[in-house]
Design an enzyme around this catalytic site. Sequence first.
Site, PDB file in Angstrom:
ATOM      1  CG  HIS A  40     -30.740 -45.835 -29.785  1.00  0.00           C
ATOM      2  ND1 HIS A  40     -31.814 -45.053 -29.467  1.00  0.00           N
ATOM      3  CD2 HIS A  40     -29.639 -45.089 -29.493  1.00  0.00           C
ATOM      4  CE1 HIS A  40     -31.379 -43.884 -28.992  1.00  0.00           C
ATOM      5  NE2 HIS A  40     -30.068 -43.887 -28.991  1.00  0.00           N
TER       6      HIS A  40
ATOM      7  CD  GLU B 241     -24.969 -46.363 -30.624  1.00  0.00           C
ATOM      8  OE1 GLU B 241     -25.874 -46.934 -29.981  1.00  0.00           O
ATOM      9  OE2 GLU B 241     -24.331 -45.378 -30.183  1.00  0.00           O
TER      10      GLU B 241
ATOM     11  CG  ASP C  52     -26.222 -40.212 -29.188  1.00  0.00           C
ATOM     12  OD1 ASP C  52     -27.309 -40.429 -28.653  1.00  0.00           O
ATOM     13  OD2 ASP C  52     -25.385 -41.121 -29.426  1.00  0.00           O
ATOM     14  CG  ASP C  53     -25.664 -39.260 -25.109  1.00  0.00           C
ATOM     15  OD1 ASP C  53     -26.651 -39.167 -24.368  1.00  0.00           O
ATOM     16  OD2 ASP C  53     -25.491 -40.212 -25.900  1.00  0.00           O
TER      17      ASP C  53
END
Length: 337
Positions: A194, A197, A275-276
């Site tokens: 990651h 972001e 993602d989530d």
Amino acid sequence: MQDFIQKLPKVELHLHIEGTLEPELMFELAKRNQVNIPFNTPEEVRAAYQFTNLQSFLDIYYQGADVLIHEQDFFDLTWAYLLRCQADHVIHTEIFFDPQTHTARGIAFETIINGISGALTKAKQELGISSHLIMCFLRHLSEADAIETLQQALPYKDKIIGVGLDSSEKGHPPEKFTRVFQMARDAGFIPVAHAGEEGPASNIDDALNLLGVQRVDHGVRCVEDEKLVQQLAETRMPLTVCPLSNIKLCVFDNMQQHNIVELLRKGLCVTINSDDPAYFGGYMTDNFMAVANAHPMSHSELAQFTLNAIEASFISAEEKSRMTSEVTAYLSNFRAA
Ligand code: ADE
Ligand code: ZN
């Protein structure tokens, strides 16, 4: 457009399995394992999902994972996500898991990996969905902790294709994990991270140059460095972008402001991911729909997100070619109809 998107074959490359824990399953597991959670109903849990930034989400997300204790829990979590994949025509998925979230609570590495990979094997056999697993290091913990986690993973090397880096980006730059990524690469794991972001574009540069990543997860802040954008386009370095996540975590104010379509049109290998999804309001189809509703786009541009994801995936050249044909056939059949 809804019908085209729903049935479009999809490939997911940025999905945290712990982020697929729906409130209903959270309650079921809390009851089964006699774990206390600070909510009375699944609706109350959903109402609490109002985030102002990445950290405000992570605090709730790590707490939610406390209900995962036994191998069966990890299996049930993963299987529920794979059924969502089936409904969304996801044909291949590359899944992150965060071992440290669980081993820190005394859960054995073996329990986690056996539960998740048991569901992945069943999905290949019964649903025809292929997958890979990527183990993430939590960047708010130390590099020594990450090295210990890498060592725990070595006996399960055949089940884990890569290593990633997630959690709080601010204050924990790629540089902190240079040595553990070198060790992971030496052991044959494919590196991803990651970057960009919430953190600056320089984190993307550092993930590429210091960690040797083969994909950048998120990466949307690359636009702050024009030279970097050009380099990402020229090298076709994939970005696994998560549109609904970025809105929920206030990386962009709204979907109209999101830069994913701009990056696609500049020739970057951008992909759409969830993602989530249990926390951010949607799985793959929802993410595609949210982007398409905010940005007028052609069918072939939408299909290009899947073609990019196939290109960016860690599957064999033969599988890439088979999946590419499936997508191009879908597009031409849709046009003919
Ligand atoms: N862990 C789960 N989701 C994440 C995200 N969007 N960024 C960083 N770490 C995460
Ligand atoms: Zn993520």
